[in-house]
Scaffold this active site. Structure first.
Site, PDB file in Angstrom:
ATOM      1  CG  HIS A 182     -10.534 -43.541  -5.868  1.00  0.00           C
ATOM      2  ND1 HIS A 182     -10.091 -44.294  -4.793  1.00  0.00           N
ATOM      3  CD2 HIS A 182     -11.523 -44.276  -6.451  1.00  0.00           C
ATOM      4  CE1 HIS A 182     -10.781 -45.414  -4.720  1.00  0.00           C
ATOM      5  NE2 HIS A 182     -11.656 -45.429  -5.715  1.00  0.00           N
TER       6      HIS A 182
ATOM      7  NE  ARG B 158     -21.238 -52.234  -1.992  1.00  0.00           N
ATOM      8  CZ  ARG B 158     -22.114 -51.238  -1.979  1.00  0.00           C
ATOM      9  NH1 ARG B 158     -23.324 -51.441  -1.490  1.00  0.00           N
ATOM     10  NH2 ARG B 158     -21.806 -50.054  -2.453  1.00  0.00           N
TER      11      ARG B 158
ATOM     12  CD  GLU C  90     -13.141 -47.907  -9.309  1.00  0.00           C
ATOM     13  OE1 GLU C  90     -13.518 -49.101  -9.334  1.00  0.00           O
ATOM     14  OE2 GLU C  90     -12.752 -47.342  -8.270  1.00  0.00           O
TER      15      GLU C  90
ATOM     16  CE  LYS D  39     -20.718 -50.037  -6.522  1.00  0.00           C
ATOM     17  NZ  LYS D  39     -19.958 -48.775  -6.398  1.00  0.00           N
TER      18      LYS D  39
ATOM     19  CG  HIS E  48     -10.792 -50.027  -4.185  1.00  0.00           C
ATOM     20  ND1 HIS E  48     -10.790 -50.652  -5.406  1.00  0.00           N
ATOM     21  CD2 HIS E  48     -11.632 -48.957  -4.324  1.00  0.00           C
ATOM     22  CE1 HIS E  48     -11.585 -50.002  -6.246  1.00  0.00           C
ATOM     23  NE2 HIS E  48     -12.104 -48.975  -5.612  1.00  0.00           N
TER      24      HIS E  48
ATOM     25  CG  HIS F 119      -8.620 -46.911  -0.211  1.00  0.00           C
ATOM     26  ND1 HIS F 119      -9.708 -47.556   0.355  1.00  0.00           N
ATOM     27  CD2 HIS F 119      -9.105 -46.316  -1.328  1.00  0.00           C
ATOM     28  CE1 HIS F 119     -10.782 -47.356  -0.384  1.00  0.00           C
ATOM     29  NE2 HIS F 119     -10.437 -46.611  -1.416  1.00  0.00           N
TER      30      HIS F 119
ATOM     31  CD  GLU G 209     -17.327 -53.305   1.585  1.00  0.00           C
ATOM     32  OE1 GLU G 209     -16.960 -52.990   0.444  1.00  0.00           O
ATOM     33  OE2 GLU G 209     -16.977 -52.687   2.609  1.00  0.00           O
TER      34      GLU G 209
ATOM     35  CE  LYS H 288     -18.757 -50.024  -0.129  1.00  0.00           C
ATOM     36  NZ  LYS H 288     -17.384 -50.498  -0.380  1.00  0.00           N
TER      37      LYS H 288
END
Length: 372
Positions: free
Chosen positions: A270, A245, A188, A231, A252, A256, A241, A146
């Protein structure tokens, strides 16, 4: 180099497959790793001022004898913009790079996203290698392809799926990482336990989490390996995705929205937003009768025990629930005007809710504001 701690993972994507190499001291052998994927002598290194000050001399020494072109950007999420992307591309053009040359993303998640996107579009694509320097990028953002930049409408809305040729993860680079950045990365790591690996969460809860934050070498290597293996398995099933995924985005969508509300000014990292977003996802799932209260309480307790950011730390960003919901409406996972959320059924089991009730989300956000 401690060879017993060096581990290699394969991201199985057919002709786009690549290795993730994890362990201490790997930066010094970077030139050898480059030889396994690209014979070119011309290398562009994209990094930021903070990383270059700490590790610039080391990477230059590692690549001695090769022709290098170093592009140094200021640090911070604000770098992920069209203007800064254009500056990087202009620098590559002025230096005369072609698409057989190699680009190295040497930094955290911001540099990885920005450099990876530049590689994906420069002359329709040039090879690149990720050399992640933060825990967040080592366990998550450097893997999976990504790449993206932000705009006024939200985070990572302009980008591409573009896989690296290799990921070289030197755990020694984390020794210079500020505690705040380390905790942002730990969010994460924690995500991987919560979304599908309850035994891993148990281990984090039992002390592995604190060992990671204390920079124990074996704990770091284990955490990075487990996170990247999880992952890699998911990405191999769903590279772009279209399905499973999306589970990697636990926390998030809420997170976000908080980042956009904060304005990408460095006030909210983040990983900090993800930490809070995961607690929000568990609490919202409880409100909807989807998840046991006890599981949400365990998540909150672990965040508190490891001094991670929590909902109670975000009161200044919760004042406008309608604005947060609007931000969530820009999320890339949304389809046909419906709000998509990644929600837990319990610790270690999550699912994709493609038609989340917007009114219920608004009530939840309003409740959080009123409790603040």
């Amino acid at each position: 180099m401690t060879d017993t701690l060096i581990q290699t993972l394969d991201v199985a994507l057919g002709e786009r497959s690549y290795d993730i190499v994890i362990g201490p001291g790997l930066l010094g052998s970077l030139s050898q790793h480059i030889e396994t994927v690209s014979p070119t002598a011309r290398i562009a290194i994209i990094t930021d001022e903070t990383v270059y000050e700490l590790h610039g001399q080391a990477i230059e020494q590692a690549l001695a004898g090769r022709q290098t072109h170093i592009i140094i950007r200021p640090a911070g999420e604000a770098q992920k913009s069209l203007a800064n992307l254009e500056d990087i591309l202009d620098s590559l053009f002025r230096a005369g790079f072609d698409r057989s040359d190699l680009l190295i993303a040497f930094g955290g998640g911001v540099i990885g996203d920005l450099a990876g996107f530049a590689a994906s579009i420069y002359k329709r694509g040039m090879p690149f290698i990720q050399v992640p320097t933060t825990l967040l990028s080592q366990v998550d953002s450097s893997v999976g392809g990504k790449t993206a930049i932000n705009n006024q409408f939200g985070k990572n809305l302009i980008g591409a799926f573009y896989q690296p040729q290799k990921v070289v993860t030197d755990t020694d680079l984390l020794k210079t990482l500020p505690a705040r950045q380390l905790k942002a990365g730990y969010a994460e790591v924690l995500k991987y336990g919560l979304l599908g690996d309850p035994a891993f969460f148990d281990a984090l809860e039992a002390g592995l989490g604190q060992d990671i934050l204390d920079l124990d070498e074996a704990a770091l290597t284990k955490a990075i390996h487990v996170s990247c293996a999880t992952k890699a398995k998911i990405v191999a099933q769903d590279e772009r995705e279209g399905g499973v995924r999306a589970l990697l985005n636990l926390g998030h969508t809420f997170g976000h929205a908080l980042e956009l509300e904060a304005g990408y000014d460095g006030d909210l990292l983040h990983g900090e937003a993800v930490s809070v977003g995961m607690e929000m996802a568990f609490r919202f799932a409880v409100e909807q009768g989807l998840c046991p209260v006890a599981d949400a309480d365990r998540v909150s307790a672990h965040l508190a025990a490891t001094d991670m950011p929590r909902i109670s730390d975000m009161t200044h960003l919760l004042h406008d629930p309608a604005a947060l919901l609007k931000h969530m409406g820009q999320d890339k996972k949304n389809e046909s005007g419906h709000l998509t959320l990644i929600l837990p059924r319990k610790i270690g089991e999550t699912f994709i809710e493609k038609r989340a009730d917007r009114e219920a989300v608004l009530r939840f956000l309003t409740q959080l504001r009123d409790e603040a």
